[in-house]
Design an enzyme around this catalytic site. Sequence first.
Site, PDB file in Angstrom:
ATOM      1  N   LYS A  59       0.677  -1.491  -0.097  1.00 46.60           N
ATOM      2  CA  LYS A  59      -0.190  -0.003   0.074  1.00 46.60           C
ATOM      3  C   LYS A  59       1.096   1.000   0.114  1.00 46.60           C
ATOM      4  CE  LYS A  59      -3.543   2.123   3.488  1.00 46.60           C
ATOM      5  NZ  LYS A  59      -4.490   2.166   3.961  1.00 46.60           N
ATOM      6  N   SER A 134      -9.679   1.659   3.513  1.00 49.97           N
ATOM      7  CA  SER A 134      -8.466   2.601   2.015  1.00 49.97           C
ATOM      8  C   SER A 134      -7.677   1.575   1.695  1.00 49.97           C
ATOM      9  CB  SER A 134      -7.871   3.712   2.924  1.00 49.97           C
ATOM     10  OG  SER A 134      -7.295   2.943   3.643  1.00 49.97           O
ATOM     11  N   SER A 158      -9.870  -0.775   7.042  1.00 45.81           N
ATOM     12  CA  SER A 158      -9.623  -0.584   5.889  1.00 45.81           C
ATOM     13  C   SER A 158      -8.578  -2.240   5.312  1.00 45.81           C
ATOM     14  CB  SER A 158      -8.343   0.070   5.758  1.00 45.81           C
ATOM     15  OG  SER A 158      -9.233   2.099   5.543  1.00 45.81           O
TER      16      SER A 158
HETATM   17  N1  GLN Z   1     -13.559   4.372   7.030  1.00 43.51           N
HETATM   18  C1  GLN Z   1     -12.081   4.697   7.907  1.00 43.51           C
HETATM   19  C2  GLN Z   1     -11.637   5.923   7.742  1.00 43.51           C
HETATM   20  O1  GLN Z   1     -12.396   6.628   6.789  1.00 43.51           O
HETATM   21  C3  GLN Z   1     -10.744   3.714   7.497  1.00 43.51           C
HETATM   22  C4  GLN Z   1      -9.814   4.292   7.557  1.00 43.51           C
HETATM   23  C5  GLN Z   1      -8.716   2.746   7.891  1.00 43.51           C
HETATM   24  O2  GLN Z   1      -8.777   1.878   8.387  1.00 43.51           O
HETATM   25  N2  GLN Z   1      -7.934   3.303   7.056  1.00 43.51           N
HETATM   26  O3  GLN Z   1     -11.124   6.531   8.733  1.00 43.51           O
END
Ligand code: GLN
Length: 452
Positions: A59, A134, A158
């Site tokens: 990532k 994400s 995420s």
């Molecule tokens: N949807 C969560 C956020 O926007 C997920 C974030 C994550 O796990 N990086 O904060």
Amino acid sequence: FSSRELTAHYLQRIEKADTKLNSFISVTAEQALQQAEIADNARANGTAGTLAGIPLALKDIFCTRDVKTSCGSKMLDNFIAPYDATVVEKLSAAGTISLGKTNMDEFAMGSSNENSYYGPVKNPWDLTAVPGGSSGGSAAAVAAGLVPAAMGTDTGGSIRQPAAFCGITGLKPTYGRVSRFGIIAYASSLDQAGPMARSAEDCAHLLGVIAGHDGRDSTSVARGVPDYVESLDAPLSGLKIGLPKEYFGDGLAPEVEKAVRDAVKVYESLGATVRDVSLPHTHYAIPAYYVIAPAEASSNLSRYDGVRFGHRCDNPSDLIDLYTRSRAEGFGEEVKRRILIGTHTLSEGFFDAYYTKAQQVRRLIRQDFLDAFEDVDVLMGPASPTPAFDLGAKKDPVSMYLQDIYTIAVNLAGIPGISVPAGFVGNRPVGLQILGTHFAEAQLLNVAHQFQ
Ligand code: GLN
């Protein structure tokens, strides 16, 4: 076949299919082929480890020396880190080969990968659907067979939610199990890196490499790393499974519920017993998370000031102009929203009402899980209330935040969770989420593996 052939195969897959998916931000073909040759030589000399020569993707939140680390943002479109993240270092020491950096929501803020400066990623099962977020690029790349495994991070779902949306396996380890050194910080008390792959077995191999204490991350825990592969085949007879009733309530798509309950039946047939449990503070998880995560983000993102690194506006008239224009130009809409929320909740006069309160709620949420694990070994439920939704379907931020209902409490509590493929609704995958108590990764991988 050689690692060079394997690497070349995946690079070709990326070249052919990724124009449709947009799952990579950077592809590092030349470096990958060089590393593959080194791995082939190590194999020939008998000095190679188990994972030597296996291609992976990272990532684009993991710092990599010599390769751009954008974090999905215009702010870091020109950023090349001077060092590797500990996870990256450990993976290279194990001989794995990075094919490149995967697309993601900007600064890991999002649940659909639509917040990336580099454009949305498409779900390989259905190009009109989101891959989740994400870590959407990592999930889509693995699902489409562009790479055998990828690294993600999970601050509030995420890893698990995109794994569920793309029909792969994704593990969020216990907070502190994996070093956060060199991972661009979003919400430091929640962020955790983990593997995303086709199976629990592959995740077990990767977790064994990346886990462990790191002197450069004071929140990483000094605790031995078990052999996660060795315990994959342990029998499940007598396993006590809890189904949190709050994870089967309003808003859960009936087909997703059916897929999860069918999976639970498979476990019963393997000798597990099932009972209902309650996590009574679950409905506070989204409000608490969306106070704590933006608060930490607003602090972490204050370093992007146009001075030291990252985007700098043209011709600033003075220092304030430099700060404000660099940040206004470099950050996207969702990142700005989080910074505004976080700055507000941390400001004098509001701090106790929001931040302190959210921390108290966090404690209660953690206690819910600890109480449940007094009675059962693992918890099972859906990873997400629906399968992947259509690109563009969730325009207002709150409807997007509600996506995280089953994943976010886990980060607040610091416990590990895994999402495993559990069927389809039409052509869109469903994920079964399995949760365990702190440092129960070996058990989660064992339980996930027995289903696969
Ligand atoms: N949807 C969560 C956020 O926007 C997920 C974030 C994550 O796990 N990086 O904060």
